[in-house]
Motif scaffolding. Structure first.
Motif, PDB file in Angstrom:
ATOM      1  N   ALA A 100      -8.063  -2.327   1.053  1.00  0.00           N
ATOM      2  CA  ALA A 100      -7.725  -3.594   1.719  1.00  0.00           C
ATOM      3  C   ALA A 100      -8.729  -4.696   1.419  1.00  0.00           C
ATOM      4  CB  ALA A 100      -7.628  -3.371   3.218  1.00  0.00           C
ATOM      5  N   TYR A 104       0.849  -1.188   0.000  1.00  0.00           N
ATOM      6  CA  TYR A 104       0.000   0.000   0.000  1.00  0.00           C
ATOM      7  C   TYR A 104       0.887   1.242   0.000  1.00  0.00           C
ATOM      8  CZ  TYR A 104      -3.474  -3.362   1.734  1.00  0.00           C
ATOM      9  OH  TYR A 104      -4.297  -4.447   1.899  1.00  0.00           O
ATOM     10  N   GLY A 164      -0.028  -6.277   5.680  1.00  0.00           N
ATOM     11  CA  GLY A 164       0.309  -5.501   4.493  1.00  0.00           C
ATOM     12  C   GLY A 164       1.457  -4.525   4.727  1.00  0.00           C
ATOM     13  N   ASP A 189      -5.802  -5.200   7.322  1.00  0.00           N
ATOM     14  CA  ASP A 189      -4.726  -6.040   6.781  1.00  0.00           C
ATOM     15  C   ASP A 189      -3.491  -5.901   7.667  1.00  0.00           C
ATOM     16  OD1 ASP A 189      -2.827  -7.411   5.365  1.00  0.00           O
ATOM     17  OD2 ASP A 189      -3.055  -6.278   3.492  1.00  0.00           O
ATOM     18  N   ILE A 203      -6.388   0.599   6.878  1.00  0.00           N
ATOM     19  CA  ILE A 203      -5.671  -0.493   6.207  1.00  0.00           C
ATOM     20  C   ILE A 203      -5.035  -1.418   7.232  1.00  0.00           C
ATOM     21  CG2 ILE A 203      -3.647  -1.035   4.786  1.00  0.00           C
ATOM     22  CD1 ILE A 203      -4.285   1.571   3.212  1.00  0.00           C
ATOM     23  N   ARG A 204      -4.370  -0.846   8.232  1.00  0.00           N
ATOM     24  CA  ARG A 204      -3.687  -1.677   9.212  1.00  0.00           C
ATOM     25  C   ARG A 204      -4.667  -2.551   9.998  1.00  0.00           C
ATOM     26  NH1 ARG A 204      -0.284  -3.663   8.111  1.00  0.00           N
ATOM     27  NH2 ARG A 204       1.449  -2.191   8.118  1.00  0.00           N
TER      28      ARG A 204
END
Length: 407
Positions: free
Chosen positions: A306, A3, A26, A23, A19-20
């Motif tokens: 995500a 990302y 990632g 995912d 996002i964290r």
């Protein structure tokens, strides 16, 4: 999954958080054009005015990025995007590869192009460094000209006035806050500022700044010349989209996105001040450079990057400030562009109270509140929805509460 987030302010950080959470494994890289971790740009005028100390501006520290396993590159700008190769080029020549990209580059202040605009002592106010630089020139008792009467200009003016400077506003339009107010509401704001000691020129322009090594005077279109120690340009902002030239990303005023904050190019999303996203008052995409909108767009863009498929329900243009004790809140369509709208107002000049409602059928599409803010923030949240007569009546008399909506 790799990302890449270009932008380290409200939208970018909200996306990184989402996002964290979605995912944990990632790889996240963030690029910021300032040398700092995430801070509250919305408070820079308060920092300028000495109302908020510098250490209160920070919203996260560098340790936060480490804990979230985010690689942060600061002091770097994107200069190019190759969507075919899935790479972004930075101003130092670095190329960053991605699987999912978020364009969250925000906006920059509009510049002016007239003689003297490059003199020392001429500033815009957007960043913490801008505020610090202005502070070095802005001595108590000094004379300031603020060019522009929108939200940026008024907040700069308030900050400088709080530092003890004599502030003069030069405004092209016939009213302050021309995009956020109508004539009646703006006149109450003007009176409050004039009573507090501001000098305000409406339907006037600065055509030149004069000085030798630093600014010393402003020349107005009317022919008057006024002494100046500091000049601040507050003429609004423009999205940072220049690096997207040739990328295939569709840009109108900002980056055009769909209901999922996607640009239409696989893996490429946009959020925040740079994005033209759905506006629930106008019922079409618009630029709304608002902190809250940026946070929500960033969060949803991050989730969708995500693997989620969560739509953005839309934001609105909104403004909120306090001008020497006078609360000002507006949102949505304040000045209807034509027929098909119903406008309801209530004005009490003696009490400096003004309220305005704009309806399209039974749907609330805009509102203004000047004076005590009772219920105004809650009422603003109804923009885009059908509203009952009792909501309208209670907003106009200042008794509206969110608890009424559930009744």
């Amino acid at each position: 999954m790799r990302y890449l987030i270009i932008g380290n302010s409200a939208a970018g950080v909200a996306a990184a958080r989402a996002i964290r959470q979605a995912d944990p494994a990632g790889e996240i890289t963030m690029v910021g054009d300032e040398p700092y971790p995430f801070y509250a740009r919305v408070l820079t005028s308060y920092y300028l005015g000495g109302l908020v100390p510098r250490d209160r501006l920070w919203l996260v520290d560098r340790e936060w990025y480490r804990r979230q396993r985010i690689q942060l590159l600061t002091g770097r700008r994107a200069t190019g995007l190759n969507t075919g190769a899935c790479r972004v080029t930075l101003d130092d020549g670095t190329e960053l590869a991605y699987d999912r990209l978020l364009i969250a580059t925000g906006a920059s202040p509009q510049r002016v192009d007239f003689p003297g605009a490059g003199l020392a002592g001429v500033f815009t106010l957007r960043t913490i460094d801008d505020a610090a630089a202005i502070g070095k020139f802005a001595r108590p008792g000094g004379r300031v000209v603020v060019i522009g009467g929108g939200l940026v200009g008024l907040k700069a003016a308030e900050g400088l006035h709080a530092r003890g400077l004599k502030v003069r506003l030069v405004v092209s339009s016939g009213r302050l806050l021309s995009q956020a107010m109508d004539d009646s509401g703006a006149e109450l704001v003007r009176r409050a500022m004039a009573a507090a000691g501001f000098t305000i020129h409406l339907r006037e322009d600065v055509v030149a700044l004069e000085g030798r090594e630093r600014v010393m005077a402003a020349v107005l279109r009317s022919g008057a010349t006024v002494p100046v120690d500091v000049a601040v340009v507050g003429k609004g902002v423009r999205p940072n989209v220049d690096f997207l030239s040739g990328s295939g990303v569709v840009v109108n005023r900002g980056v055009v996105v769909d209901d999922y904050l996607s640009t239409g190019i696989p893996g490429v999303y946009a959020a925040g001040d740079v994005a033209e996203a759905y506006d629930r008052a106008w019922q079409k995409p618009r630029l709304n450079a608002i902190w809250g909108n940026a946070v929500e767009q960033g969060r949803l863009a991050g989730l969708n990057m995500a693997g989620h498929h969560t739509p953005y329900r839309g934001g609105i243009g909104q403004n909120s400030l306090v001008v020497h004790g006078l609360g000002v809140i507006s949102g949505g369509i304040v000045n209807p562009p034509g027929e098909g709208y119903e406008v309801i107002t209530r004005l009490d000049e003696k009490r400096s109270l003004y309220r305005k409602i704009v309806l399209q059928g039974r749907r609330l599409v805009g509102m203004v509140s000047v004076g005590p803010p009772n219920g105004a923030g809650s009422f603003q949240a109804l923009i885009g929805r059908e509203v009952k007569e009792k909501y309208i009546a209670s907003f106009l008399d200042g008794s509206f509460t969110w608890a009424m909506v559930g009744r």
